[in-house]
Design a protein around this motif. Structure first.
Motif, PDB file in Angstrom:
ATOM      1  N   VAL A 123       0.861  -1.186   0.000  1.00 28.91           N
ATOM      2  CA  VAL A 123       0.000   0.000   0.000  1.00 28.91           C
ATOM      3  C   VAL A 123       0.896   1.235   0.000  1.00 28.91           C
ATOM      4  CG1 VAL A 123      -1.822   1.263   1.198  1.00 28.91           C
ATOM      5  CG2 VAL A 123      -1.785  -1.246   1.264  1.00 28.91           C
ATOM      6  N   THR A 124       0.909   1.949  -1.114  1.00 29.16           N
ATOM      7  CA  THR A 124       1.696   3.176  -1.187  1.00 29.16           C
ATOM      8  C   THR A 124       0.957   4.296  -0.469  1.00 29.16           C
ATOM      9  OG1 THR A 124       0.682   3.862  -3.270  1.00 29.16           O
ATOM     10  CG2 THR A 124       2.651   2.454  -3.396  1.00 29.16           C
ATOM     11  N   GLN A 125       1.668   5.392  -0.255  1.00 24.20           N
ATOM     12  CA  GLN A 125       1.054   6.505   0.469  1.00 24.20           C
ATOM     13  C   GLN A 125      -0.155   7.064  -0.291  1.00 24.20           C
ATOM     14  OE1 GLN A 125       1.941   7.511   3.678  1.00 24.20           O
ATOM     15  NE2 GLN A 125      -0.074   8.382   3.355  1.00 24.20           N
ATOM     16  N   THR A 126      -0.058   7.086  -1.601  1.00 24.69           N
ATOM     17  CA  THR A 126      -1.182   7.595  -2.391  1.00 24.69           C
ATOM     18  C   THR A 126      -2.372   6.643  -2.380  1.00 24.69           C
ATOM     19  OG1 THR A 126      -0.213   6.612  -4.383  1.00 24.69           O
ATOM     20  CG2 THR A 126       0.335   8.912  -3.913  1.00 24.69           C
ATOM     21  N   GLN A 127      -2.118   5.354  -2.082  1.00 26.08           N
ATOM     22  CA  GLN A 127      -3.193   4.361  -2.047  1.00 26.08           C
ATOM     23  C   GLN A 127      -3.783   4.189  -0.651  1.00 26.08           C
ATOM     24  OE1 GLN A 127      -0.808   1.086  -3.408  1.00 26.08           O
ATOM     25  NE2 GLN A 127      -1.488   1.284  -5.536  1.00 26.08           N
ATOM     26  N   ARG A 128      -3.169   4.778   0.326  1.00 27.99           N
ATOM     27  CA  ARG A 128      -3.543   4.483   1.710  1.00 27.99           C
ATOM     28  C   ARG A 128      -4.984   4.873   2.027  1.00 27.99           C
ATOM     29  NH1 ARG A 128      -0.349   5.838   7.383  1.00 27.99           N
ATOM     30  NH2 ARG A 128      -2.179   5.627   8.725  1.00 27.99           N
ATOM     31  N   ASN A 129      -5.392   6.078   1.670  1.00 28.25           N
ATOM     32  CA  ASN A 129      -6.748   6.516   2.009  1.00 28.25           C
ATOM     33  C   ASN A 129      -7.798   5.609   1.388  1.00 28.25           C
ATOM     34  OD1 ASN A 129      -5.753   8.626   3.525  1.00 28.25           O
ATOM     35  ND2 ASN A 129      -5.869  10.105   1.833  1.00 28.25           N
ATOM     36  N   ALA A 130      -7.628   5.292   0.105  1.00 25.89           N
ATOM     37  CA  ALA A 130      -8.589   4.425  -0.574  1.00 25.89           C
ATOM     38  C   ALA A 130      -8.576   3.030   0.049  1.00 25.89           C
ATOM     39  CB  ALA A 130      -8.264   4.348  -2.064  1.00 25.89           C
ATOM     40  N   PHE A 131      -7.401   2.560   0.433  1.00 25.56           N
ATOM     41  CA  PHE A 131      -7.308   1.229   1.030  1.00 25.56           C
ATOM     42  C   PHE A 131      -8.021   1.198   2.378  1.00 25.56           C
ATOM     43  CE2 PHE A 131      -5.177  -1.939   3.689  1.00 25.56           C
ATOM     44  CZ  PHE A 131      -5.264  -3.057   2.886  1.00 25.56           C
ATOM     45  N   GLU A 132      -7.832   2.231   3.177  1.00 24.97           N
ATOM     46  CA  GLU A 132      -8.467   2.283   4.493  1.00 24.97           C
ATOM     47  C   GLU A 132      -9.987   2.332   4.360  1.00 24.97           C
ATOM     48  OE1 GLU A 132      -6.615   5.673   6.242  1.00 24.97           O
ATOM     49  OE2 GLU A 132      -5.113   4.473   7.303  1.00 24.97           O
ATOM     50  N   GLU A 133     -10.474   3.082   3.383  1.00 28.01           N
ATOM     51  CA  GLU A 133     -11.922   3.161   3.186  1.00 28.01           C
ATOM     52  C   GLU A 133     -12.482   1.824   2.729  1.00 28.01           C
ATOM     53  OE1 GLU A 133     -12.576   6.290   0.444  1.00 28.01           O
ATOM     54  OE2 GLU A 133     -11.891   7.880   1.810  1.00 28.01           O
ATOM     55  N   HIS A 134     -11.754   1.167   1.834  1.00 31.63           N
ATOM     56  CA  HIS A 134     -12.224  -0.113   1.298  1.00 31.63           C
ATOM     57  C   HIS A 134     -12.179  -1.205   2.364  1.00 31.63           C
ATOM     58  CE1 HIS A 134     -13.050  -3.267  -1.569  1.00 31.63           C
ATOM     59  NE2 HIS A 134     -11.937  -3.895  -1.206  1.00 31.63           N
ATOM     60  N   ARG A 135     -11.190  -1.125   3.238  1.00 27.00           N
ATOM     61  CA  ARG A 135     -11.005  -2.161   4.263  1.00 27.00           C
ATOM     62  C   ARG A 135     -11.544  -1.718   5.613  1.00 27.00           C
ATOM     63  NH1 ARG A 135      -9.496  -6.984   1.967  1.00 27.00           N
ATOM     64  NH2 ARG A 135      -8.843  -7.571   4.055  1.00 27.00           N
ATOM     65  N   ASP A 136     -12.389  -0.752   5.652  1.00 27.72           N
ATOM     66  CA  ASP A 136     -13.001  -0.274   6.899  1.00 27.72           C
ATOM     67  C   ASP A 136     -11.944   0.142   7.923  1.00 27.72           C
ATOM     68  OD1 ASP A 136     -15.578  -0.771   5.930  1.00 27.72           O
ATOM     69  OD2 ASP A 136     -15.460  -2.873   6.557  1.00 27.72           O
ATOM     70  N   LEU A 138      -8.768  -0.707   8.040  1.00 28.47           N
ATOM     71  CA  LEU A 138      -7.958  -1.831   8.482  1.00 28.47           C
ATOM     72  C   LEU A 138      -6.534  -1.422   8.837  1.00 28.47           C
ATOM     73  CD1 LEU A 138      -7.830  -4.879   8.926  1.00 28.47           C
ATOM     74  CD2 LEU A 138      -7.187  -5.140   6.528  1.00 28.47           C
ATOM     75  N   VAL A 139      -5.969  -0.518   8.031  1.00 27.61           N
ATOM     76  CA  VAL A 139      -4.621  -0.043   8.355  1.00 27.61           C
ATOM     77  C   VAL A 139      -4.703   0.815   9.606  1.00 27.61           C
ATOM     78  CG1 VAL A 139      -2.659   1.334   7.578  1.00 27.61           C
ATOM     79  CG2 VAL A 139      -3.904  -0.096   5.953  1.00 27.61           C
ATOM     80  N   ARG A 140      -4.014   0.389  10.645  1.00 22.50           N
ATOM     81  CA  ARG A 140      -4.091   1.104  11.913  1.00 22.50           C
ATOM     82  C   ARG A 140      -3.324   2.413  11.847  1.00 22.50           C
ATOM     83  NH1 ARG A 140      -3.396  -3.968  16.169  1.00 22.50           N
ATOM     84  NH2 ARG A 140      -5.095  -5.207  15.307  1.00 22.50           N
ATOM     85  N   PRO A 141      -3.707   3.377  12.666  1.00 19.32           N
ATOM     86  CA  PRO A 141      -2.996   4.661  12.651  1.00 19.32           C
ATOM     87  C   PRO A 141      -1.491   4.437  12.777  1.00 19.32           C
ATOM     88  CG  PRO A 141      -4.923   4.792  14.056  1.00 19.32           C
ATOM     89  CD  PRO A 141      -4.791   3.360  13.657  1.00 19.32           C
ATOM     90  N   ALA A 142      -0.749   4.987  11.835  1.00 19.45           N
ATOM     91  CA  ALA A 142       0.700   4.816  11.826  1.00 19.45           C
ATOM     92  C   ALA A 142       1.319   6.022  11.153  1.00 19.45           C
ATOM     93  CB  ALA A 142       1.081   3.537  11.079  1.00 19.45           C
ATOM     94  N   THR A 143       2.601   6.178  11.411  1.00 20.94           N
ATOM     95  CA  THR A 143       3.334   7.260  10.760  1.00 20.94           C
ATOM     96  C   THR A 143       3.249   7.092   9.253  1.00 20.94           C
ATOM     97  OG1 THR A 143       4.864   7.311  12.628  1.00 20.94           O
ATOM     98  CG2 THR A 143       5.577   8.379  10.583  1.00 20.94           C
ATOM     99  N   ARG A 144       3.021   8.171   8.559  1.00 17.48           N
ATOM    100  CA  ARG A 144       2.910   8.081   7.110  1.00 17.48           C
ATOM    101  C   ARG A 144       4.287   7.809   6.511  1.00 17.48           C
ATOM    102  NH1 ARG A 144      -1.829   9.009   4.644  1.00 17.48           N
ATOM    103  NH2 ARG A 144      -3.488   9.711   6.037  1.00 17.48           N
ATOM    104  N   ARG A 145       4.314   6.756   5.709  1.00 14.02           N
ATOM    105  CA  ARG A 145       5.554   6.342   5.051  1.00 14.02           C
ATOM    106  C   ARG A 145       5.283   6.173   3.568  1.00 14.02           C
ATOM    107  NH1 ARG A 145       5.329   3.719   9.936  1.00 14.02           N
ATOM    108  NH2 ARG A 145       4.113   2.008   9.029  1.00 14.02           N
ATOM    109  N   ALA A 146       6.341   5.930   2.827  1.00 19.56           N
ATOM    110  CA  ALA A 146       6.188   5.787   1.374  1.00 19.56           C
ATOM    111  C   ALA A 146       5.311   4.591   1.034  1.00 19.56           C
ATOM    112  CB  ALA A 146       7.555   5.653   0.715  1.00 19.56           C
ATOM    113  N   GLU A 147       5.399   3.527   1.834  1.00 17.44           N
ATOM    114  CA  GLU A 147       4.591   2.337   1.587  1.00 17.44           C
ATOM    115  C   GLU A 147       4.390   1.558   2.880  1.00 17.44           C
ATOM    116  OE1 GLU A 147       6.789   0.308  -1.417  1.00 17.44           O
ATOM    117  OE2 GLU A 147       8.353  -0.378  -0.055  1.00 17.44           O
ATOM    118  N   HIS A 148       3.321   0.772   2.891  1.00 20.21           N
ATOM    119  CA  HIS A 148       2.971  -0.039   4.048  1.00 20.21           C
ATOM    120  C   HIS A 148       2.730  -1.473   3.578  1.00 20.21           C
ATOM    121  CE1 HIS A 148       2.178   3.617   6.495  1.00 20.21           C
ATOM    122  NE2 HIS A 148       1.718   4.109   5.348  1.00 20.21           N
ATOM    123  N   PHE A 149       2.893  -2.412   4.522  1.00 21.55           N
ATOM    124  CA  PHE A 149       2.595  -3.823   4.251  1.00 21.55           C
ATOM    125  C   PHE A 149       1.722  -4.358   5.388  1.00 21.55           C
ATOM    126  CE2 PHE A 149       6.474  -2.951   1.937  1.00 21.55           C
ATOM    127  CZ  PHE A 149       6.210  -3.518   0.688  1.00 21.55           C
TER     128      PHE A 149
END
Length: 263
Positions: A123-136, A138-149
């Motif tokens: 999950v890249t930073q630009t994809q994070r918001n859409a991913f969180e909305e789609h997954r309710d 799911l990505v827990r609050p974390a420092t914004r980074r270039a990408e997440h796994f």
């Protein structure tokens, strides 16, 4: 005619010492020597027996260790192949949560020492918001980074909800293996670690990671980390694996422990 008179010779002072009186002392000395010899032989026999028992225990221990080492290596290679099977399914079909669970459960029944499978999308930073909305969220609050796994899905799904959303790309123990797998395209194992949520036994766990490339990627291109769309992981319960190996080899775990203690 009377018998001739024989002179009565005086008894020499040393006669008793050199005759009847010395014989018991010689016998006592011989008996004492034999007893000492017997004790010495007993001691030697005990030492030889102890040495042979020690060598037998050493031989048993070395033999058991060799069998365990080979069997554990075989089980680790089987776990690697199981993870690669699950990875390859991502190239054949679009694995949703239900499909992932069906495929993963089949493998888990064959390999009970694998505690769980996980899908970690990139999950890249630009994809994070859409991913969180789609997954309710799911990505827990974390420092914004270039990408997440983050852990998006697990097999089995029930009972492991606490793992969902954890970004393993920054975990101090597992992240190095994750990024090494991402960079190399190979299966990489994390160091063993303790985790009550990831093991059914009281032993440690280890996680295997392997990347999943984009659907348009072909093997002829070679590994290209930037084309990775996520990783699949397999968490190994090392305690269950060791118990299975010992049962398969006919080695009693408690007895093996005694061999170590005695040595």
């Amino acid at each position: 005619m009377s018998p001739p008179v024989r002179p009565v010779l005086p008894e020499l002072p040393g006669a008793a010492a050199t005759g009847r009186w010395r014989a018991p002392r010689r016998l006592a000395a011989q008996a004492l020597a034999l007893q000492g010899l017997g004790l010495g032989l007993t001691l030697v026999a005990a030492l030889v027996t102890s040495h042979l028992q020690h060598r037998t225990r050493m031989a048993d221990f070395v033999g058991h260790t060799r069998v365990l080492s080979i069997s554990l290596q075989d089980h680790l290679e089987m776990a690697q192949r199981d993870l690669e099977r699950l990875r390859d399914l991502h190239y054949r079909i679009d694995l949703g949560r239900d499909e992932l669970e069906i495929a993963g459960e089949t493998i888990l029944r064959e390999s009970p020492w694998i505690r769980l499978f996980s899908w970690l999308p990139r999950v890249t930073q630009t994809q994070r918001n859409a991913f969180e909305e789609h997954r309710d969220g799911l990505v827990r609050p974390a420092t914004r980074r270039a990408e997440h796994f983050p852990v998006a899905d697990t097999v089995p799904a029930s009972g492991l909800e606490a793992l969902e959303g954890i970004d393993e790309g920054v975990d101090p123990v597992r992240a190095p293996a994750l990024h090494q797998a991402l960079a190399s395209g190979r299966v990489v194992a994390s160091p063993p670690f303790s985790s009550l949520s990831r093991t059914a036994s009281e032993a440690c766990a280890s996680v295997l990671y392997t990347p999943v490339m984009e659907r348009a990627w072909t093997l002829a291109e070679g590994h290209r980390p930037e084309r990775t769309r996520g990783l699949v992981s397999a968490t190994l319960d090392l305690g269950w694996m060791l118990q299975h190996v010992q049962a398969q080899a006919g080695i009693d775990g408690a007895d093996g422990g005694n061999h170590v203690a005695r040595l």
